[in-house]
Design a protein around this motif. Structure first.
Motif, PDB file in Angstrom:
ATOM      1  N   UNK A 277      88.994  24.830 -40.648  1.00  0.00           N
ATOM      2  CA  UNK A 277      88.716  25.942 -39.735  1.00  0.00           C
ATOM      3  C   UNK A 277      88.727  25.485 -38.285  1.00  0.00           C
ATOM      4  N   UNK A 278      88.109  24.342 -38.008  1.00  0.00           N
ATOM      5  CA  UNK A 278      88.073  23.825 -36.641  1.00  0.00           C
ATOM      6  C   UNK A 278      89.488  23.524 -36.136  1.00  0.00           C
ATOM      7  N   UNK A 279      90.295  22.917 -37.000  1.00  0.00           N
ATOM      8  CA  UNK A 279      91.666  22.590 -36.601  1.00  0.00           C
ATOM      9  C   UNK A 279      92.484  23.841 -36.340  1.00  0.00           C
ATOM     10  N   UNK A 280      92.293  24.864 -37.177  1.00  0.00           N
ATOM     11  CA  UNK A 280      93.039  26.106 -36.999  1.00  0.00           C
ATOM     12  C   UNK A 280      92.633  26.816 -35.722  1.00  0.00           C
ATOM     13  N   UNK A 281      91.347  26.849 -35.414  1.00  0.00           N
ATOM     14  CA  UNK A 281      90.883  27.489 -34.184  1.00  0.00           C
ATOM     15  C   UNK A 281      91.384  26.739 -32.952  1.00  0.00           C
ATOM     16  N   UNK A 282      91.501  25.411 -33.079  1.00  0.00           N
ATOM     17  CA  UNK A 282      91.961  24.604 -31.948  1.00  0.00           C
ATOM     18  C   UNK A 282      93.472  24.659 -31.765  1.00  0.00           C
ATOM     19  N   UNK A 283      94.179  25.248 -32.736  1.00  0.00           N
ATOM     20  CA  UNK A 283      95.626  25.308 -32.642  1.00  0.00           C
ATOM     21  C   UNK A 283      96.310  23.999 -32.969  1.00  0.00           C
ATOM     22  N   UNK A 332     100.463  28.785 -34.834  1.00  0.00           N
ATOM     23  CA  UNK A 332      99.136  28.709 -34.201  1.00  0.00           C
ATOM     24  C   UNK A 332      98.474  30.084 -34.138  1.00  0.00           C
ATOM     25  N   UNK A 333      99.228  31.099 -33.757  1.00  0.00           N
ATOM     26  CA  UNK A 333      98.677  32.443 -33.671  1.00  0.00           C
ATOM     27  C   UNK A 333      98.215  32.937 -35.045  1.00  0.00           C
ATOM     28  N   UNK A 337      94.278  33.876 -36.019  1.00  0.00           N
ATOM     29  CA  UNK A 337      93.975  35.202 -36.555  1.00  0.00           C
ATOM     30  C   UNK A 337      93.183  35.094 -37.854  1.00  0.00           C
ATOM     31  N   UNK A 338      93.530  34.116 -38.683  1.00  0.00           N
ATOM     32  CA  UNK A 338      92.862  33.945 -39.976  1.00  0.00           C
ATOM     33  C   UNK A 338      91.395  33.551 -39.830  1.00  0.00           C
ATOM     34  N   UNK A 339      91.036  32.836 -38.751  1.00  0.00           N
ATOM     35  CA  UNK A 339      89.674  32.319 -38.627  1.00  0.00           C
ATOM     36  C   UNK A 339      88.772  33.192 -37.751  1.00  0.00           C
TER      37      UNK A 339
END
Length: 360
Positions: A277-283, A332-333, A337-339
Motif C-alpha cells: 500500500x505504501x509503495x502504491x501510494x508513493x507511485x 501509477x494512477x 486510485x486503488x488505495x
C-alpha cells in the motif's frame, strides 16, 4: 473502555527472523493513531504494555514496562511488575494480544491479533506439502478468545482453516495508508538505486535476488538500498554496492519509494499488504509477488514475479523497463486510485468494534 495491548517481540514458536521486525506493533500503533486522531473521538483509551525499555514509544499511546512472569523479589529490587499485576492495577477492561502467545489475565476478556500465519510454519514450507498441525494450546487459546483480528481475507481464511473454526469469530481490519506517502519528497540517495524492503516476509527471498543480480546485473541500478531491521541471515555481499538503512520515519521511506528506479518487495506469505500500500501510494515502480495478501491489496497495479525464481524476477524487470513513460504514469494512477479508500481510521474503528463486542 480501557484497552490493554501486549505485543511481545518474540516467542518460542517464531523463528528468529520473524521476531525482529516488530510489524505487529507497527500495524497496531498506526491503527490506534487513526482512532485517536479521528473527528468522532470515542471513549476508548489505550495502554501499551512492553517488555522492552528501549521499544519505540508513540507519544499518543501511554506505555508501561512489564515482565512476562514477575516475582516478589523482582518488585522488591525495583523491577517492573508482571503483566498480570499491571492489568489488575490499571483496571484494564479488555486485552488485545498476539494469537500465538499464551495470554495472561485469567479474568480479562481477550481479543487476539495475528498479522500472518508464520508462527505455524507457513513462511518457507513447500506449498505441495500439507502444513504442520497447530499446537493444541493455540487452538485452546483461540477457542477461549472473544474475537480474532486479521489484516486481510487471506489471513482470515487461513485462520478459519488452520484453527478449524467458523469465519464469524474472526474479523478483518485492513491496513490503511498515511497521506505522507503521496506527498513529493526530496531524494535522500545520490544516483539511481533499487530499493529492497527487508522483513520476515522478504528475508527468505534474498538468495533469489542475489542469483538474479549475478545472472544479469545490467537490469539493476548501480546500487541497492536495503531498508529494514537487521536479520540474522542477511548476507555481507548482495552482489552490488548496498546502502543499509535499518529504520527511518515515513517521510524518508516515502522518499526512497518515490525515487527508487524499482522497489523490490519479494515477499512470501505476506499477511497485510501494508508495504505494498505504501509503495502504491508513493507511485513506486513495484515488483512483488502474488503470495499472501499482495494481490488482494494491489490487483494488477504492480509487476509480479515468483518469490523463488530469479528468471521470473528478471522477466518482470524487463517488462518494467520496457514500459513507456505514458504507460508508467497510467500504472501509477491506477495504483493510487486503488488505495484511496484505505485509511487507518477505518482499520482502527474495525478493531474497536471487535474490542467492544468482547465486553458483552
Amino acid at each position: 473502555m480501557l484497552v490493554g495491548i501486549y505485543m511481545p517481540s518474540g516467542s518460542s514458536q517464531r523463528n528468529e527472523p520473524a521476531a525482529v521486525d516488530g510489524l505487529e506493533s507497527d500495524f497496531l500503533r498506526r491503527a490506534i493513531r487513526g482512532v485517536l486522531r479521528a473527528k468522532n473521538r470515542t471513549d476508548a483509551r489505550f495502554l501499551w504494555f512492553t517488555e522492552e525499555e528501549n521499544e519505540p514509544v508513540d507519544p499518543d499511546i501511554p506505555c508501561e514496562c512489564v515482565t512476562r512472569h514477575g516475582t516478589l523479589m523482582n518488585l522488591v529490587r525495583g523491577g517492573h511488575p508482571s503483566l498480570e499485576d499491571a492489568l489488575k492495577k490499571n483496571q484494564v477492561d479488555t486485552l488485545l494480544t498476539r494469537l500465538d502467545m499464551p495470554p495472561p489475565g485469567k479474568n480479562i476478556p481477550k481479543v487476539l491479533f495475528t498479522l500472518d500465519m508464520h508462527f505455524c510454519g507457513d513462511v518457507t514450507r513447500n506449498t505441495n506439502i500439507p502444513p504442520p498441525p497447530l499446537p493444541r494450546k493455540i487452538k485452546q487459546i483461540c477457542a477461549e478468545a472473544k474475537g480474532i483480528l486479521c489484516p486481510s481475507e487471506y489471513v482470515h481464511k487461513a485462520c478459519a482453516s488452520r484453527l478449524e473454526m467458523g469465519l464469524e469469530k474472526a474479523a478483518v481490519a485492513r491496513p490503511g495508508i498515511e497521506e505522507v506517502f503521496s506527498r513529493p519528497q526530496d531524494s535522500i540517495i545520490d544516483g539511481p538505486f533499487a530499493l529492497f524492503v527487508l522483513n520476515r516476509y522478504t528475508e527468505p527471498s534474498i538468495p533469489m535476488l542475489q542469483a538474479a543480480i549475478k545472472r544479469n546485473p545490467s537490469l539493476f541500478p548501480p546500487s541497492l538500498v536495503v531498508l529494514g531491521e537487521v536479520h540474522p541471515g542477511e548476507p555481507e555481499d548482495w552482489g552490488i554496492p548496498v546502502v543499509r538503512i535499518e529504520r527511518c520515519p515515513d517521510n524518508m521511506t516515502a522518499s526512497l519509494l518515490q525515487h527508487a528506479t524499482m522497489c523490490l518487495y519479494l515477499s512470501k506469505a505476506e499477511g497485510s499488504g501494508m508495504i505494498v500500500l505504501q509503495a502504491m501510494m508513493a507511485g513506486a515502480m513495484l515488483v512483488t509477488t502474488k503470495s499472501g495478501a499482495n494481490f488482494e491489496v494491489a490487483g494488477t497495479a504492480p509487476f509480479y514475479c515468483e518469490s523463488d525464481n530469479p528468471f521470473s524476477l528478471l522477466q518482470s524487470l524487463r517488462r518494467m523497463l520496457d514500459e513507456s513513460p505514458k504507460e508508467r504514469e497510467k500504472r501509477r494512477q491506477m495504483a493510487r486510485t486503488l488505495v484511496l479508500d484505505s485509511t487507518w481510521e477505518k482499520c482502527g474503528n474495525k478493531i474497536l468494534s471487535v474490542l467492544r463486542r468482547s465486553l458483552i
